[in-house]
Design an enzyme around this catalytic site. Structure first.
Site, PDB file in Angstrom:
ATOM      1  N   LYS A  71      -3.153  -4.747 -12.001  1.00  0.00           N
ATOM      2  CA  LYS A  71      -4.045  -5.618 -11.223  1.00  0.00           C
ATOM      3  C   LYS A  71      -5.283  -6.019 -12.054  1.00  0.00           C
ATOM      4  CE  LYS A  71      -1.022  -5.222  -8.015  1.00  0.00           C
ATOM      5  NZ  LYS A  71      -0.909  -4.310  -6.907  1.00  0.00           N
TER       6      LYS A  71
HETATM    7  C1  LIG Z   1      -0.112  -3.630  -5.881  1.00  0.00           C
HETATM    8  C2  LIG Z   1       0.128  -4.044  -4.495  1.00  0.00           C
HETATM    9  C3  LIG Z   1       0.066  -3.160  -3.416  1.00  0.00           C
HETATM   10  C4  LIG Z   1      -0.061  -1.671  -3.566  1.00  0.00           C
HETATM   11  O1  LIG Z   1      -1.101  -1.230  -4.310  1.00  0.00           O
HETATM   12  P1  LIG Z   1      -1.034   0.236  -4.983  1.00  0.00           P
HETATM   13  O2  LIG Z   1      -2.422   0.404  -5.514  1.00  0.00           O
HETATM   14  O3  LIG Z   1       0.004   0.198  -6.043  1.00  0.00           O
HETATM   15  O4  LIG Z   1      -0.735   1.203  -3.898  1.00  0.00           O
HETATM   16  C5  LIG Z   1       0.222  -3.669  -2.140  1.00  0.00           C
HETATM   17  N1  LIG Z   1       0.445  -4.969  -1.931  1.00  0.00           N
HETATM   18  C6  LIG Z   1       0.545  -5.846  -2.936  1.00  0.00           C
HETATM   19  C7  LIG Z   1       0.795  -7.284  -2.640  1.00  0.00           C
HETATM   20  C8  LIG Z   1       0.397  -5.416  -4.253  1.00  0.00           C
HETATM   21  O5  LIG Z   1       0.532  -6.291  -5.255  1.00  0.00           O
END
Ligand SMILES: *Cc1c(COP(=O)(O)O)cnc(C)c1O
Length: 387
Positions: free
Chosen positions: A180
């Site tokens: 991210k």
């Molecule tokens: C990355 C992501 C998540 C989950 O986040 P984590 O930190 O990996 O638990 C949920 N929804 C979307 C759309 C994502 O891209």
């Protein structure tokens, strides 16, 4: 392999973490509040509560708005499974809505068609980093008295008509997974304009206990009360120090992501075998992903051939996402099936995510786009266009 997403860690980040390692607090110390305040300010929301992951953030949001057995929550099918799983954790039922063919963002018409007397909330997801149609979503939420939760794990730093992602919905969830925009290893955040949601989430992330150890110390008491069932969803001081240091670089990284997107856009302009996903002019795209849509009528071997061709050249392309309603778990337990969300299902067979991160070098960028042009270009000439 050039990965589709990758973090950047610099000396400043390392120092921020090692400073915490030699301090008195490894978890729930001063860095938690420091990071939460900086984050709240960045997204323009009065409240931000850190959680141990984006998934924990989504789960906490479902808890805060009171989702429970018998409640339906409308979610997009074109998302990561965690969006829907968060509803299930609270005993609610996720109802899958379809997306727009051009942007893959939640289709408000499909949402409207799925509303029942049991519907309590809508979770929208800013696919690839582009803001959903918040105006229409807020209108529909208002008229049916539903809550709007944004899964903005793709769109930190983006905006909708000039308003930062983070206070456009009742609650907004973010992730700090390394793919991210900024990372804390694992981590997440919920931002909101509403103090009562923030308070509920602070308790939920700490076992449902209504005071923390700092408050108890100040009040000179050991007494605490667990008033609701919560979890250990806390983000540590070590992680907050890293994320806080990363946040300072986010504006620069967003600029780089947008520059990479423009480069790709220009490289693929006019091609008949693929096109980038459409971008609305509604706001600043945060480009968590750069997604192209393949024109299968003109591509021999289709998506799999392009995927394998790219992987074979060391380019870590990916497919985001398998429509959630097609996962065996949902088919088995919620009776979902192919045909429920036809637009998402068709898109799934035609999309590819290309490498996109602030860490991508100009050289890698040139290589990725040239490799893709070579692979789909060859295919173009092999197909009999008269058929
Ligand atoms: C990355 C992501 C998540 C989950 O986040 P984590 O930190 O990996 O638990 C949920 N929804 C979307 C759309 C994502 O891209």
């Amino acid at each position: 392999m050039i990965p589709y997403g990758r973090q950047i860690i610099d000396e400043e980040d390392i120092k921020a973490v090692t400073d915490v390692l030699t301090s008195d607090w490894l978890t729930t110390g001063p860095m938690v509040a420091t990071f939460e305040e900086a984050f709240a300010q960045f997204v323009g929301a009065p409240y931000a509560v850190s959680l141990s992951s984006g998934t924990a953030a989504l789960h906490s949001a479902m808890y805060a708005i009171g989702i429970g057995p018998g409640d339906e929550v409308i979610v997009p099918s074109m998302t990561f499974a965690a969006t829907a799983n968060a509803v299930v954790y609270q005993g609610g039922t996720p109802i899958f809505a379809d997306v727009h063919a051009e942007s893959l963002l939640l289709d408000v018409t499909s949402v409207a068609a799925k509303i029942t007397p049991q519907t309590k909330a809508i979770i929208c997801m800013d696919y690839a980093g582009q803001a959903c149609d918040y105006e229409s979503l807020r209108d529909i939420a208002r008229s049916y008295k539903l809550l709007l939760v944004a899964d903005s794990c793709h769109s930190l730093g983006g905006d909708y008509r000039g308003q930062a992602i983070g206070s456009l919905a009742d609650l907004t969830a973010f992730s700090f997974h390394p793919v991210k925009h900024i990372t804390s290893g694992e981590g997440g955040m919920v931002s909101s304009d509403h103090e009562h949601y923030a308070t509920k989430i602070r308790q939920f992330r700490n076992h449902g206990i209504v005071s923390d150890h700092h408050q108890r110390q100040e009040e000179g008491t050991w007494h605490y009360e667990m008033q609701n069932l919560g979890y250990n969803y806390r983000l540590t001081d070590i992680q907050c120090a890293l994320a806080n240091s990363q946040l300072k670089k986010l504006p620069k990284w967003l600029q780089r992501r947008r520059q990479i997107a423009s480069f790709y856009d220009a490289a693929f302009e006019g091609m008949t075998t693929l096109r980038p996903l459409s971008c609305s002019v509604q706001g600043g795209h945060a480009y968590h992903l750069y997604v192209v849509r393949l024109n299968l009528k003109r591509l021999e071997g289709g998506q799999l051939r392009v995927f394998n061709g790219m992987r074979g050249q060391g380019v870590g392309v990916n497919v985001h996402y398998i429509p959630v309603h097609l996962h065996p778990y949902y088919k088995k337990n919620y009776g979902t099936r192919p045909g429920d969300c036809p637009v998402a299902e068709q898109a799934y067979g035609e999309i590819l995510s290309l490498p996109m991160s602030a860490a991508l070098t100009d050289e890698e960028l040139g290589f990725v786009s040239q490799t893709l042009v070579d692979i789909v270009g060859q295919a173009d000439t092999h197909v009999d266009l008269t058929s």
